[in-house]
Design an enzyme around this catalytic site. Structure first.
Site, PDB file in Angstrom:
ATOM      1  CE  LYS A  29      15.125  18.022 -16.433  1.00 23.17           C
ATOM      2  NZ  LYS A  29      15.640  18.974 -17.442  1.00 23.17           N
ATOM      3  NE  ARG A  66      18.880  20.566 -23.432  1.00 20.20           N
ATOM      4  CZ  ARG A  66      18.393  20.355 -22.202  1.00 20.20           C
ATOM      5  NH1 ARG A  66      18.704  19.242 -21.553  1.00 20.20           N
ATOM      6  NH2 ARG A  66      17.610  21.231 -21.624  1.00 20.20           N
TER       7      ARG A  66
HETATM    8  C1  LIG Z   1      16.194  19.885 -16.715  1.00 21.65           C
HETATM    9  C2  LIG Z   1      16.136  21.318 -17.053  1.00 21.65           C
HETATM   10  C3  LIG Z   1      16.253  22.263 -16.038  1.00 21.65           C
HETATM   11  C4  LIG Z   1      16.488  21.884 -14.576  1.00 21.65           C
HETATM   12  O1  LIG Z   1      17.771  21.355 -14.420  1.00 21.65           O
HETATM   13  P1  LIG Z   1      18.336  20.944 -12.968  1.00 21.65           P
HETATM   14  O2  LIG Z   1      19.753  20.657 -13.202  1.00 21.65           O
HETATM   15  O3  LIG Z   1      17.548  19.740 -12.562  1.00 21.65           O
HETATM   16  O4  LIG Z   1      18.121  22.066 -12.054  1.00 21.65           O
HETATM   17  C5  LIG Z   1      16.156  23.599 -16.382  1.00 21.65           C
HETATM   18  N1  LIG Z   1      15.959  23.976 -17.661  1.00 21.65           N
HETATM   19  C6  LIG Z   1      15.839  23.099 -18.663  1.00 21.65           C
HETATM   20  C7  LIG Z   1      15.623  23.585 -20.048  1.00 21.65           C
HETATM   21  C8  LIG Z   1      15.932  21.732 -18.394  1.00 21.65           C
HETATM   22  O5  LIG Z   1      15.829  20.862 -19.404  1.00 21.65           O
END
Ligand SMILES: *Cc1c(COP(=O)(O)O)cnc(C)c1O
Length: 364
Positions: free
Chosen positions: A37, A132
């Protein structure tokens, strides 16, 4: 002619980073979902991840995963933001897996999967206090899991997971990981079988792996930022974890062109109000100093603290939407209009830059 501002994506460095993360996690019996992302879903980055051993490609936006599918990258895709009901048809078409936290969405998902004649796999999210997404009440989690198992023929309960260190800044300690496993075992008891996946979080969940205390049943992590930003990432900067120094922190860099170089006062001249973003600011009078303006701005990268100039003696002192002002008084190099300044980038700068239409991406 190269076009600026230019973002360089170095696939060799990204692959080496993912290989390192995969090898740390493999020792703990954990497979990786590579999260794309932060690069606005670049399919070439997904390809790096797959070549380096990731078992899933994950993103928070369906558009990113559509791009990966269209690029012909043949690997299970995991949607990691709780999907909108309005995108469930597309979800079923594009992704084999998704994270879920709402029974009403799951019921609707079952209908859409049935019409598409597919079985869609889900990981139910437990909120362990980061506040969250996810079920905060364990009974609610268990009853939803039972419902999926018994009533929804086209949704397969693949496992449970959690997310930490996002909203609530909660650290994924061994205790939190054990709590997730307890929840998983309560679900297994209720449905009478083992779950395939216990997904223990994101980059911050590397901490218990570094400490060799990750409980055995955690078998998936969803990793993005460690691979993309290496030691510029939070678990190095906030928690001092030197292990992160093994990762490259310059896989994605920014180059911007200088458009003005002049000696100017450091304190504005006149009656002061607010800046370009409506903020009142303090200016320290350091006398006259040499400064450069770059043709890149906060519209491209967000916050000046997230771009790190790679020329010694250069400091970012401010920016508006399309201008970045550098103090170059202490710089030994003779910087002139037309010169290029290179930056390492923190997470949010990469997030914005890869999505900016005005920034050209070069892949090497
Ligand atoms: C963004 C996200 C991740 C990855 O997070 P990083 O800190 O980039 O490794 C994993 N799980 C969820 C649900 C996320 O939203």
């Amino acid at each position: 002619m190269k076009k600026y501002p230019a973002l360089t994506v170095n696939h060799k460095l990204l692959k080496e980073n993912m290989e390192q993360v995969v090898s740390w996690c493999a020792e703990a019996g954990i497979d990786i979902a590579g999260v794309i992302k932060v690069t606005n879903g670049l399919a070439s980055v997904a390809d790096d991840y797959v070549q380096s051993g990731a078992k899933w490609i994950a993103s928070s936006r369906l558009e990113h995963l559509i791009r990966v599918k269209e690029a012909g990258i043949d690997i299970p895709k995991l949607m990691i933001r709780i999907p909108m009901i309005s995108e469930l048809d597309k979800l079923v078409e594009v992704c084999e897996y998704s994270l879920q936290s709402e029974l009403s969405t799951l019921k609707e998902l079952n209908k859409r999967a049935q019409s598409a004649d597919k079985i869609h796999k889900v990981i139910l999210m437990a909120d362990l206090g980061d506040l969250r997404e996810g079920f905060i009440d364990v009974e609610d989690l268990i009853s939803t899991a039972e419902y999926v198992e018994k009533e929804l023929d086209f949704v397969h309960l693949a496992g449970i997971g959690t997310n930490l260190g996002c909203y609530g800044s909660v650290i994924p300690t061994k205790e939190k990981m054990n709590q997730l496993i307890e929840y998983a075992e309560a679900v297994e008891q209720a449905i009478g079988r083992k779950l395939e996946i216990i997904s223990g979080g994101a980059t911050t969940s590397l901490i218990p792996i570094f400490d060799k205390e990750m409980p055995g049943r955690i078998n998936m992590l969803r990793i993005g930022s460690a691979v993309i930003t290496g030691a510029l990432e939070d678990i190095r900067t906030c928690y001092g974890r030197e292990e992160m120094d093994a990762l490259h922190d310059d896989s994605i860099t920014l180059e911007a062109e200088v458009v003005e170089v002049k000696v100017k006062p450091t304190h504005p001249i006149g009656k002061l109000g607010v800046d370009a973003f409506g903020q009142t600011r303090e200016y320290i009078d350091r006398g006259n100093r040499k400064r450069a303006i770059l043709a890149v701005g906060r519209a491209d990268y967000g916050d000046t603290g997230d771009i790190l100039p790679q020329i010694e003696g250069v400091e970012v002192i401010g920016a508006s939407g399309d201008h970045t002002i550098l103090d170059i008084e202490d710089c030994k190099e003779d910087i002139r209009p037309g010169d290029i300044v290179r930056f390492k980038l923190k997470y949010s700068a990469i997030l914005y830059l890869t999505g900016s239409e005005n920034v050209k991406i070069y892949e090497i």
